[in-house]
Motif scaffolding. Sequence first.
Motif, PDB file in Angstrom:
ATOM      1  N   LYS A   1      -5.560   0.504  -7.610  1.00 32.42           N
ATOM      2  CA  LYS A   1      -5.272   0.193  -8.928  1.00 32.42           C
ATOM      3  C   LYS A   1      -5.773   1.007 -10.012  1.00 32.42           C
ATOM      4  O   LYS A   1      -5.312   1.036 -11.125  1.00 32.42           O
ATOM      5  CB  LYS A   1      -6.498  -1.326  -8.873  1.00 32.42           C
ATOM      6  N   GLU A   2      -6.830   1.896  -9.621  1.00 29.42           N
ATOM      7  CA  GLU A   2      -7.405   2.723 -10.629  1.00 29.42           C
ATOM      8  C   GLU A   2      -6.340   3.958 -10.789  1.00 29.42           C
ATOM      9  O   GLU A   2      -6.367   4.515 -11.929  1.00 29.42           O
ATOM     10  CB  GLU A   2      -8.788   3.167 -10.155  1.00 29.42           C
TER      11      GLU A   2
ATOM     12  N   LEU B   1      -8.010  -1.283   2.103  1.00 29.75           N
ATOM     13  CA  LEU B   1      -6.908  -1.909   1.185  1.00 29.75           C
ATOM     14  C   LEU B   1      -6.242  -3.337   1.960  1.00 29.75           C
ATOM     15  O   LEU B   1      -5.994  -4.098   1.283  1.00 29.75           O
ATOM     16  CB  LEU B   1      -5.898  -1.113   0.897  1.00 29.75           C
ATOM     17  N   ARG B   2      -6.191  -3.285   3.275  1.00 32.13           N
ATOM     18  CA  ARG B   2      -5.518  -4.416   3.975  1.00 32.13           C
ATOM     19  C   ARG B   2      -6.624  -5.482   3.790  1.00 32.13           C
ATOM     20  O   ARG B   2      -6.244  -6.703   3.927  1.00 32.13           O
ATOM     21  CB  ARG B   2      -5.288  -3.815   5.355  1.00 32.13           C
ATOM     22  N   ALA B   3      -7.784  -5.170   3.674  1.00 31.29           N
ATOM     23  CA  ALA B   3      -8.730  -6.452   3.728  1.00 31.29           C
ATOM     24  C   ALA B   3      -8.550  -6.990   2.197  1.00 31.29           C
ATOM     25  O   ALA B   3      -8.648  -8.305   2.182  1.00 31.29           O
ATOM     26  CB  ALA B   3     -10.160  -5.783   3.730  1.00 31.29           C
TER      27      ALA B   3
ATOM     28  N   ILE C   1       0.887  -1.101   0.005  1.00 26.11           N
ATOM     29  CA  ILE C   1       0.112  -0.210  -0.052  1.00 26.11           C
ATOM     30  C   ILE C   1       0.886   1.279  -0.007  1.00 26.11           C
ATOM     31  O   ILE C   1       1.648   1.465   0.902  1.00 26.11           O
ATOM     32  CB  ILE C   1      -0.835  -0.152   1.153  1.00 26.11           C
ATOM     33  N   LEU C   2       0.687   1.974  -1.021  1.00 29.12           N
ATOM     34  CA  LEU C   2       1.607   3.314  -1.291  1.00 29.12           C
ATOM     35  C   LEU C   2       0.682   4.632  -0.872  1.00 29.12           C
ATOM     36  O   LEU C   2      -0.274   4.641  -1.427  1.00 29.12           O
ATOM     37  CB  LEU C   2       2.289   3.262  -2.590  1.00 29.12           C
TER      38      LEU C   2
END
Length: 141
Positions: free
Chosen positions: A79-80, A97-99, A64-65
């Motif tokens: 992603k988008e 995002l962690r999910a 995750i950035l």
Amino acid sequence: MSRRKKNRAGDDTNEIDLTPMLDVVFIMLIFFIVTASFVKESGINPNVPEPNNNPPPDDAEPNILVRISADDQIWLLEKEGERRVDARAVRSNIERLRAELPKAAVIIQASGAANTGVYVTVADAARAANAPSVVLVPMKD
């Protein structure tokens, strides 16, 4: 004659005793020296990795950035594409995002001109979202 002897004796006792005043000064000096020696400046000790120019392998887990720009805007890479995120919504976005990516580490790419408080806010939000690791990477300005 007895009056003259009394006056001479009185002149000798009119001196001011400076010992109590010096004691107070030394006690104050010791107090300030002791209290000044325990003052420590607090700082941030970020977890900055060593530079590595090798690209990650193709089967590596994506991370995750989060980017912090020079004008203190927070950008989240998805992603988008990148989208701007409010500081209050960083935690919920990282949890979402962690999910999707449970083993993903949070990488914070911060500009050198960004406010340190914004970095601390993002890092605290990532830790509150139970990120396995939070890494700070300096952004090349």
